[in-house]
Write a protein that holds these residues in place. Structure first.
Motif, PDB file in Angstrom:
ATOM      1  N   LYS A  20       0.822  -1.208   0.000  1.00 32.09           N
ATOM      2  CA  LYS A  20       0.000   0.000   0.000  1.00 32.09           C
ATOM      3  C   LYS A  20       0.857   1.260   0.000  1.00 32.09           C
ATOM      4  O   LYS A  20       0.501   2.254  -0.639  1.00 32.09           O
ATOM      5  CB  LYS A  20      -0.942   0.002   1.197  1.00 32.09           C
ATOM      6  CG  LYS A  20      -2.042  -1.017   1.068  1.00 32.09           C
ATOM      7  CD  LYS A  20      -3.022  -0.933   2.199  1.00 32.09           C
ATOM      8  CE  LYS A  20      -4.130  -1.960   2.004  1.00 32.09           C
ATOM      9  NZ  LYS A  20      -5.160  -1.852   3.016  1.00 32.09           N
ATOM     10  N   THR A  21       1.976   1.232   0.684  1.00 32.09           N
ATOM     11  CA  THR A  21       2.891   2.378   0.681  1.00 32.09           C
ATOM     12  C   THR A  21       3.481   2.560  -0.705  1.00 32.09           C
ATOM     13  O   THR A  21       3.549   3.680  -1.217  1.00 32.09           O
ATOM     14  CB  THR A  21       4.010   2.187   1.718  1.00 32.09           C
ATOM     15  OG1 THR A  21       3.422   1.993   2.991  1.00 32.09           O
ATOM     16  CG2 THR A  21       4.945   3.373   1.745  1.00 32.09           C
ATOM     17  N   ALA A  52       0.579   9.559   0.670  1.00 30.55           N
ATOM     18  CA  ALA A  52       1.966   9.092   0.689  1.00 30.55           C
ATOM     19  C   ALA A  52       2.662   9.508   1.982  1.00 30.55           C
ATOM     20  O   ALA A  52       3.415   8.717   2.571  1.00 30.55           O
ATOM     21  CB  ALA A  52       2.721   9.636  -0.521  1.00 30.55           C
ATOM     22  N   TRP A  53       2.408  10.728   2.443  1.00 26.45           N
ATOM     23  CA  TRP A  53       3.012  11.208   3.686  1.00 26.45           C
ATOM     24  C   TRP A  53       2.565  10.311   4.852  1.00 26.45           C
ATOM     25  O   TRP A  53       3.368   9.907   5.683  1.00 26.45           O
ATOM     26  CB  TRP A  53       2.628  12.657   3.919  1.00 26.45           C
ATOM     27  CG  TRP A  53       3.246  13.305   5.130  1.00 26.45           C
ATOM     28  CD1 TRP A  53       4.218  12.792   5.944  1.00 26.45           C
ATOM     29  CD2 TRP A  53       2.946  14.595   5.652  1.00 26.45           C
ATOM     30  NE1 TRP A  53       4.532  13.693   6.924  1.00 26.45           N
ATOM     31  CE2 TRP A  53       3.764  14.809   6.780  1.00 26.45           C
ATOM     32  CE3 TRP A  53       2.051  15.594   5.279  1.00 26.45           C
ATOM     33  CZ2 TRP A  53       3.721  15.984   7.522  1.00 26.45           C
ATOM     34  CZ3 TRP A  53       2.021  16.764   6.025  1.00 26.45           C
ATOM     35  CH2 TRP A  53       2.845  16.952   7.129  1.00 26.45           C
ATOM     36  N   ASN A  54       1.298   9.993   4.881  1.00 21.20           N
ATOM     37  CA  ASN A  54       0.763   9.162   5.951  1.00 21.20           C
ATOM     38  C   ASN A  54       1.326   7.740   5.903  1.00 21.20           C
ATOM     39  O   ASN A  54       1.724   7.184   6.922  1.00 21.20           O
ATOM     40  CB  ASN A  54      -0.768   9.135   5.872  1.00 21.20           C
ATOM     41  CG  ASN A  54      -1.390   8.339   6.981  1.00 21.20           C
ATOM     42  OD1 ASN A  54      -0.950   8.383   8.120  1.00 21.20           O
ATOM     43  ND2 ASN A  54      -2.421   7.587   6.641  1.00 21.20           N
ATOM     44  N   ARG A  55       1.345   7.146   4.725  1.00 26.51           N
ATOM     45  CA  ARG A  55       1.765   5.748   4.610  1.00 26.51           C
ATOM     46  C   ARG A  55       3.280   5.568   4.705  1.00 26.51           C
ATOM     47  O   ARG A  55       3.761   4.608   5.290  1.00 26.51           O
ATOM     48  CB  ARG A  55       1.255   5.144   3.312  1.00 26.51           C
ATOM     49  CG  ARG A  55      -0.240   5.000   3.287  1.00 26.51           C
ATOM     50  CD  ARG A  55      -0.670   4.197   2.070  1.00 26.51           C
ATOM     51  NE  ARG A  55      -2.112   4.172   1.943  1.00 26.51           N
ATOM     52  CZ  ARG A  55      -2.906   3.348   2.610  1.00 26.51           C
ATOM     53  NH1 ARG A  55      -2.405   2.510   3.475  1.00 26.51           N
ATOM     54  NH2 ARG A  55      -4.214   3.380   2.411  1.00 26.51           N
ATOM     55  N   ARG A  88       1.283   6.426  -7.101  1.00 25.55           N
ATOM     56  CA  ARG A  88       0.225   7.353  -7.520  1.00 25.55           C
ATOM     57  C   ARG A  88       0.732   8.793  -7.504  1.00 25.55           C
ATOM     58  O   ARG A  88       0.459   9.567  -8.425  1.00 25.55           O
ATOM     59  CB  ARG A  88      -0.992   7.209  -6.611  1.00 25.55           C
ATOM     60  CG  ARG A  88      -1.844   6.014  -6.888  1.00 25.55           C
ATOM     61  CD  ARG A  88      -3.156   6.058  -6.120  1.00 25.55           C
ATOM     62  NE  ARG A  88      -2.961   6.105  -4.679  1.00 25.55           N
ATOM     63  CZ  ARG A  88      -2.932   5.051  -3.888  1.00 25.55           C
ATOM     64  NH1 ARG A  88      -3.088   3.843  -4.401  1.00 25.55           N
ATOM     65  NH2 ARG A  88      -2.770   5.187  -2.581  1.00 25.55           N
ATOM     66  N   LEU A  89       1.460   9.151  -6.465  1.00 24.14           N
ATOM     67  CA  LEU A  89       2.000  10.513  -6.393  1.00 24.14           C
ATOM     68  C   LEU A  89       2.980  10.755  -7.531  1.00 24.14           C
ATOM     69  O   LEU A  89       2.964  11.822  -8.152  1.00 24.14           O
ATOM     70  CB  LEU A  89       2.680  10.746  -5.038  1.00 24.14           C
ATOM     71  CG  LEU A  89       3.270  12.134  -4.820  1.00 24.14           C
ATOM     72  CD1 LEU A  89       2.188  13.217  -4.900  1.00 24.14           C
ATOM     73  CD2 LEU A  89       3.993  12.206  -3.486  1.00 24.14           C
ATOM     74  N   ARG A  90       3.804   9.774  -7.809  1.00 21.64           N
ATOM     75  CA  ARG A  90       4.778   9.917  -8.902  1.00 21.64           C
ATOM     76  C   ARG A  90       4.077  10.074 -10.246  1.00 21.64           C
ATOM     77  O   ARG A  90       4.456  10.904 -11.070  1.00 21.64           O
ATOM     78  CB  ARG A  90       5.696   8.693  -8.935  1.00 21.64           C
ATOM     79  CG  ARG A  90       6.770   8.779  -9.999  1.00 21.64           C
ATOM     80  CD  ARG A  90       7.720   7.612  -9.924  1.00 21.64           C
ATOM     81  NE  ARG A  90       7.125   6.341 -10.232  1.00 21.64           N
ATOM     82  CZ  ARG A  90       7.009   5.844 -11.470  1.00 21.64           C
ATOM     83  NH1 ARG A  90       7.437   6.526 -12.501  1.00 21.64           N
ATOM     84  NH2 ARG A  90       6.458   4.678 -11.662  1.00 21.64           N
ATOM     85  N   THR A 120      10.766  16.081   4.425  1.00 20.34           N
ATOM     86  CA  THR A 120      10.452  15.390   3.174  1.00 20.34           C
ATOM     87  C   THR A 120       9.062  15.768   2.677  1.00 20.34           C
ATOM     88  O   THR A 120       8.868  16.015   1.485  1.00 20.34           O
ATOM     89  CB  THR A 120      10.544  13.866   3.368  1.00 20.34           C
ATOM     90  OG1 THR A 120      11.858  13.543   3.830  1.00 20.34           O
ATOM     91  CG2 THR A 120      10.267  13.120   2.083  1.00 20.34           C
ATOM     92  N   ALA A 121       8.100  15.842   3.582  1.00 17.49           N
ATOM     93  CA  ALA A 121       6.733  16.210   3.195  1.00 17.49           C
ATOM     94  C   ALA A 121       6.692  17.619   2.632  1.00 17.49           C
ATOM     95  O   ALA A 121       6.037  17.874   1.614  1.00 17.49           O
ATOM     96  CB  ALA A 121       5.800  16.080   4.391  1.00 17.49           C
TER      97      ALA A 121
END
Length: 114
Positions: free
Chosen positions: A4-5, A62-65, A11-13, A72-73
């Motif tokens: 999931k991470t 992404a930050w959460n996972r 997805r962000l990429r 970094t965030a």
């Protein structure tokens, strides 16, 4: 890195490149609107807005996972705000994913890093 991470980072990429392109096209459309009769700002603004919202949702996930540090965030958030930042974010996320795959394979094969 769990599945999931990895999916959240992917997805962000995948949205960071199109978001950067839409930002640049929107800037060009803004200049053309003021210098010619061509006005594509409403259409490009909507497209860019949708991509920004997607980027923000995927960034938060992404930050959460991935349990990023605040530094970094903030880096990935700033990459959304800068006109060409999405390209840099995409490249860095791709590198992180490749490193995670290598680390996962090393753990699976029992290789211990020094």
């Amino acid at each position: 890195m769990d599945l999931k991470t990895a999916a959240a980072l992917r997805r962000l990429r995948l949205v960071s490149g199109p978001e950067a392109i839409s930002f640049l096209v929107l800037l060009v459309c803004s200049v053309l609107k003021r210098t010619t009769d061509f006005n594509a700002v409403p259409v490009m603004g909507a497209i860019h807005g949708i991509l920004v919202v997607l980027y923000l949702v995927f960034w938060a996930d992404a930050w959460n996972r991935a349990k990023w540090s605040l530094k970094t965030a903030v880096f990935y958030f700033l990459m959304m705000v800068l006109p060409t930042g999405g390209f840099f974010a995409e490249r860095r996320l791709k590198r992180e994913a490749e490193d995670a795959v290598i680390a996962s394979r090393a753990r699976t094969e029992g290789v211990v890093s020094a």
